[in-house]
Design an enzyme around this catalytic site. Structure first.
Site, mmCIF file in Angstrom:
data_model
loop_
_atom_site.group_PDB
_atom_site.id
_atom_site.type_symbol
_atom_site.label_atom_id
_atom_site.label_comp_id
_atom_site.label_asym_id
_atom_site.label_seq_id
_atom_site.Cartn_x
_atom_site.Cartn_y
_atom_site.Cartn_z
ATOM 1 N N LYS A 104 0.842 -1.197 0.000
ATOM 2 C CA LYS A 104 0.000 0.000 0.000
ATOM 3 C C LYS A 104 0.875 1.245 0.000
ATOM 4 C CE LYS A 104 -3.786 2.069 2.728
ATOM 5 N NZ LYS A 104 -4.610 1.904 3.960
ATOM 6 N N SER A 185 -9.361 2.016 3.537
ATOM 7 C CA SER A 185 -8.572 2.787 2.592
ATOM 8 C C SER A 185 -7.612 1.939 1.753
ATOM 9 C CB SER A 185 -7.757 3.843 3.350
ATOM 10 O OG SER A 185 -6.841 3.237 4.253
ATOM 11 N N SER A 209 -9.809 -0.327 7.534
ATOM 12 C CA SER A 209 -9.137 -0.123 6.247
ATOM 13 C C SER A 209 -8.442 -1.349 5.682
ATOM 14 C CB SER A 209 -8.143 1.042 6.342
ATOM 15 O OG SER A 209 -8.835 2.261 6.352
#
Length: 527
Positions: A104, A185, A209
């Site tokens: 990420k 996210s 997330s």
């Protein structure tokens, strides 16, 4: 809708048609599958890495246009060749050696690519340093394939955001139905692994997330006990709740990745005891892992189609030997407000500290300067939603503020002692199960996210306890997940239970990249 694209780079140019999604080399292949292929010489790490790069080239900015990857690593093939050389010399480093992994893009890597958190304010944030969690994967031989898109600033900039959108990467699309949200996210990590762009990925979670994008992209995802995995060199929100977490298409792959992530880090005091919990989390996984396990079952309000699916999967738990105990969540007045107060205060303090550590090329050195940057670049940074959460955080009074300290104590007590601990004690259980979230909603640039349905993330996120989501299959053609939650350091317990459920249910369905959801699966819409 105008979607912005910046800073997307591909290390290799490969013309591969969209039909390459069916390529047998990497599509839906597990980490043990890939290791077996390398061990018998039918594939090399370099060939596997090239296959993933070709798949990204064919599907991420063309084909279904998932926009799950912000950048691929120009050093990935060199890392793969180094793994092949180790294997040839009989010196493999373990189950991750030669396995391509995506990271990420709020987690730093020493590779020559920026860590942006999806914001143009960090497009020059090339730090040339590994976050310790990435260093652990690299030490285990993993190939760092690239960086995934995300909800900008890990979805903390605005309470009216559209999950999966960032100014750097555009809007991530859900591989199961391209008009649906991938949640956030860790949106890009979820969509990328569902689409077999890598074997597994790192996400991060403050509250939901990892588990939300895992659930809504048909993946297993673990939000670990806070303090098992270092947060150093990860763009922060909250030192009380932040943690990296592994995401993959199976629980075993999650456990393999997680085993290389658990380590103490002197720069992160929360991890001081992590070494006591470092071991091979995949070793004890067994199809019999639910026999005799007492599970507290929560039944929150949910749409009827999801309820029917959940009840079916609860029967799968019983069939695997679990003892199900009816449970209810206590009333925890004020917990959400207390959590918000904590996150706002820690965001300013923690982000200011992080930005001060970035290279001189990064000109935004404080939260206030990021806010000013967003205003100055409004057309690019705020075409859909604003930054009201940033504005609230900018006015907080620091980590010594009495109201902040009281909010943290209150939220921890309600979520932990009076929440998860109380549920487990009343039921005489070791694990809680619940639907992870509702169904993926339509991506909406006007109204933002529509969290319609249950959410299991809040209690384990605030308390810092472990939370694993495992695919329950499809409802109305869309993925849903079952959550397994335990008390602190119960990570092995939730992995054991989740694996046994996964083996009993075989519920996960691969994506078909449909333009819209297939709502006609069966008479009742449940599959």
């Amino acid at each position: 809708m105008r979607v912005l694209h910046f800073a997307f780079s591909v290390a290799v140019t490969i013309a591969v048609p969209f039909s390459a999604r069916a390529a047998p080399a990497v599509d839906e292949r597990s980490i043990p599958d890939l290791q077996a292929a390398m061990a018998k010489g039918s594939a090399s790490s370099e060939a596997i890495t090239r296959a993933y790069l070709a798949r990204i080239a064919a599907m991420d900015r063309t084909g279904p246009t998932l926009r799950a990857v912000i950048a691929v690593n120009p050093d990935a093939l060199a890392q793969a060749r180094a793994s092949d050389a180790r294997r040839k010399g009989g010196k493999t480093l373990g189950p991750l050696d030669g396995i391509p992994i995506l990271i990420k893009d709020n987690i730093e890597t020493l590779d020559p690519i920026a860590t942006t958190a999806g914001s143009l304010a960090l497009r020059d944030n090339v730090t040339h340093r590994d976050a310790p969690v990435v260093a652990g994967l690299r030490k285990a031989g993993a190939v760092i394939l690239g960086k995934t898109n995300l909800s900008e600033w890990a979805n903390i900039r605005s309470s009216h955001s559209m999950s999966g959108w960032s100014a750097v990467g555009g809007l991530v699309r859900n591989p199961y139905a391209l008009d649906r949200s991938s949640c956030g996210s860790s949106s890009g990590s979820g969509a990328a692994i569902a689409a077999s762009f890598a074997a597994a990925a790192l996400g991060t979670e403050t509250d939901g997330s990892v588990v939300c994008p895992a659930s809504m992209n048909g993946l297993a995802g673990l939000k670990p006990t806070v303090g098992l995995v270092s947060r150093t060199h990860v763009v922060p929100i909250s030192h009380s709740q932040d943690t990296p977490g592994p995401m993959a298409r199976s629980v075993r792959d999650v456990a393999i990745l997680f085993s290389a992530m658990v380590a103490a880090d002197p720069a992160d005091p929360a991890t001081k005891d992590a070494g006591n919990h470092a071991h091979d989390y995949a070793r004890s996984l067994s199809a019999g892992g639910l026999r005799g396990v007492r599970i507290a079952v929560l039944r929150p309000d949910m749409p009827e189609a999801l309820r029917a699916k959940y009840e079916t999967e609860l029967r799968a738990l019983e069939g695997a030997g679990a003892v199900l105990i009816e449970a209810t969540q206590p009333k925890l007045d004020g917990m959400g407000q207390a959590e918000g107060d904590v996150l706002h205060t820690e965001l300013k303090a923690d982000l200011d500290a992080y930005l001060a550590s970035t290279p001189a090329s990064v000109k935004t050195r404080t939260l206030d300067q990021v806010i000013a940057f967003n205003e100055a670049n409004k057309a690019a940074e705020m075409p859909f939603f604003a930054q009201e959460t940033f504005l609230v955080a900018a006015k907080t009074r620091g980590l010594a503020d009495a109201e902040y300290l009281g909010a943290r104590a209150k939220s921890l007590r309600l979520a932990g002692t009076e929440g998860i601990d109380a549920i487990l004690k009343t039921a005489g259980a070791t694990i809680i199960v619940a639907p992870t979230y509702g169904l993926p909603w339509l991506s909406d640039s006007v109204s933002g996210d529509n969290f319609d349905g249950p959410s299991a993330s809040e209690l384990p996120a605030i308390s810092g306890y472990p939370h694993l989501t495992v695919p329950m299959g499809l409802v109305k053609g869309l993925p849903v997940g079952m959550s397994f939650i335990a008390t602190a350091y119960g990570d092995q317990a939730v992995l054991n239970a989740g694996y046994a459920y996964e083996q009993a249910s075989k519920a996960r369905v691969a994506p078909k990249y449909l333009p819209v959801a297939d709502l006609g699966l069966g008479l009742d819409g449940v599959r």
